[in-house]
Design a protein around this motif. Structure first.
Motif, short mmCIF file in Angstrom:
data_model
loop_
_atom_site.label_atom_id
_atom_site.label_comp_id
_atom_site.label_asym_id
_atom_site.label_seq_id
_atom_site.Cartn_x
_atom_site.Cartn_y
_atom_site.Cartn_z
N GLY A 71 30.04 12.20 31.03
CA GLY A 71 29.15 11.57 32.00
C GLY A 71 28.23 12.54 32.70
O GLY A 71 27.60 12.19 33.70
N LEU A 72 28.12 13.76 32.16
CA LEU A 72 27.24 14.75 32.81
C LEU A 72 25.78 14.58 32.42
O LEU A 72 24.89 15.00 33.16
CB LEU A 72 27.70 16.17 32.47
CG LEU A 72 29.04 16.57 33.06
CD1 LEU A 72 29.38 18.00 32.66
CD2 LEU A 72 29.03 16.43 34.58
N TRP A 79 20.50 15.35 33.30
CA TRP A 79 21.68 15.44 34.16
C TRP A 79 21.96 14.11 34.82
O TRP A 79 21.08 13.51 35.46
CB TRP A 79 21.48 16.52 35.21
CG TRP A 79 22.65 16.70 36.11
CD1 TRP A 79 22.83 16.17 37.35
CD2 TRP A 79 23.85 17.45 35.83
NE1 TRP A 79 24.05 16.55 37.87
CE2 TRP A 79 24.70 17.34 36.95
CE3 TRP A 79 24.27 18.20 34.74
CZ2 TRP A 79 25.94 17.94 37.02
CZ3 TRP A 79 25.51 18.81 34.80
CH2 TRP A 79 26.33 18.69 35.92
N SER A 80 23.17 13.62 34.69
CA SER A 80 23.58 12.38 35.37
C SER A 80 24.95 12.58 36.03
O SER A 80 25.61 11.61 36.38
CB SER A 80 23.63 11.22 34.37
OG SER A 80 24.58 11.47 33.35
N GLY A 81 25.33 13.83 36.21
CA GLY A 81 26.66 14.15 36.74
C GLY A 81 26.76 14.22 38.24
O GLY A 81 27.81 14.57 38.77
N GLY A 82 25.65 13.91 38.94
CA GLY A 82 25.69 13.95 40.39
C GLY A 82 26.11 15.32 40.90
O GLY A 82 25.57 16.33 40.49
N ALA A 83 27.13 15.34 41.77
CA ALA A 83 27.58 16.58 42.40
C ALA A 83 28.62 17.34 41.57
O ALA A 83 29.21 18.30 42.05
CB ALA A 83 28.15 16.27 43.79
N GLY A 117 22.57 17.90 43.51
CA GLY A 117 23.77 18.31 44.23
C GLY A 117 24.87 18.86 43.34
O GLY A 117 25.98 19.14 43.80
N GLY A 118 24.60 18.99 42.04
CA GLY A 118 25.59 19.52 41.11
C GLY A 118 25.33 20.98 40.78
O GLY A 118 24.52 21.65 41.44
N ASN A 119 26.01 21.46 39.76
CA ASN A 119 25.85 22.86 39.38
C ASN A 119 26.22 23.04 37.91
O ASN A 119 27.10 22.35 37.40
CB ASN A 119 26.77 23.73 40.26
CG ASN A 119 26.34 25.18 40.26
OD1 ASN A 119 25.32 25.55 39.69
ND2 ASN A 119 27.13 26.01 40.91
N VAL A 120 25.53 23.96 37.26
CA VAL A 120 25.86 24.38 35.90
C VAL A 120 25.98 25.89 35.94
O VAL A 120 25.06 26.59 36.36
CB VAL A 120 24.77 23.95 34.88
CG1 VAL A 120 25.08 24.52 33.49
CG2 VAL A 120 24.65 22.44 34.82
#
Length: 151
Positions: A71-72, A79-83, A117-120
C-alpha cells in the motif's frame, strides 16, 4: 572497449552518475521541490508504520509490485503510504538490468513521501559496496549494459 576495461571503469561511471544525478536533483531539474531530511541524519522518530525491503537486484516491476502490495504506492506508482516509512536496505544492484531506474524511482518516492508525511530511507549493502570495490563476481551483463548505455 572490452569487458575487462569496462568493468575497471564501473566505479567511476557509478560515481559520475550519482554525482550528476544529485547535482541535477538538487538543482530541481529531475525532481523539483525536495523537502527531505539532511543527508547526515542517522536517527528518525518511530513511524506509525514501517516497511522494510531489500534485495531488489534491478527488478523494477517486482519492486513496484512489492510496494503496491504494502500500500505504499498506487496503480500509477505514486506514493500512497501516507505517514509510513519505507526502508530499502540495499542490494539494488547486480541482477535485473533496471538498477538505475530503481534508484530514480526510490528518489522520486522519497520526495513524494516527505510531502505526505512519510519517509523513504535507502541504504547500501554488500552488492553496492562490492561494485565500488571493483568486485563484480555476481554482476549480471544486463547491469553492465544499463550502465554502458547510460555512460
Amino acid at each position: 572497449m572490452n569487458s575487462n576495461d569496462f568493468c575497471k571503469n564501473i566505479p567511476n561511471l557509478v560515481s559520475s552518475f550519482v554525482d550528476t544525478f544529485i547535482d541535477f536533483t538538487v538543482a530541481g531539474i529531475f525532481l523539483p521541490d525536495p523537502p527531505f531530511p539532511p543527508f547526515s541524519q542517522t536517527t528518525y522518530p518511530p513511524p506509525d508504520r514501517l516497511i522494510v525491503v531489500g534485495d531488489l537486484h534491478g527488478d523494477l516491476s517486482k519492486t513496484q509490485q512489492a510496494l503496491r502490495l504494502t500500500g505504499l504506492i498506487d496503480a500509477g506508482d505514486r506514493w500512497s503510504g501516507g505517514a509510513a516509512t519505507l526502508v530499502q536496505v540495499g542490494d539494488v544492484l547486480d541482477r535485473g538490468g533496471e538498477e538505475l531506474k530503481i534508484v530514480y524511482f526510490l528518489e522520486k518516492l522519497k520526495r513524494q513521501a516527505v510531502k505526505d508525511g512519510g519517509n523513504v530511507i535507502t541504504m547500501n549493502e554488500n552488492h553496492e559496496i562490492l561494485n565500488v570495490d571493483r568486485n563484480f563476481y555476481s554482476t549480471d551483463p544486463y547491469w553492465l549494459e544499463e550502465f554502458r548505455n547510460w555512460a
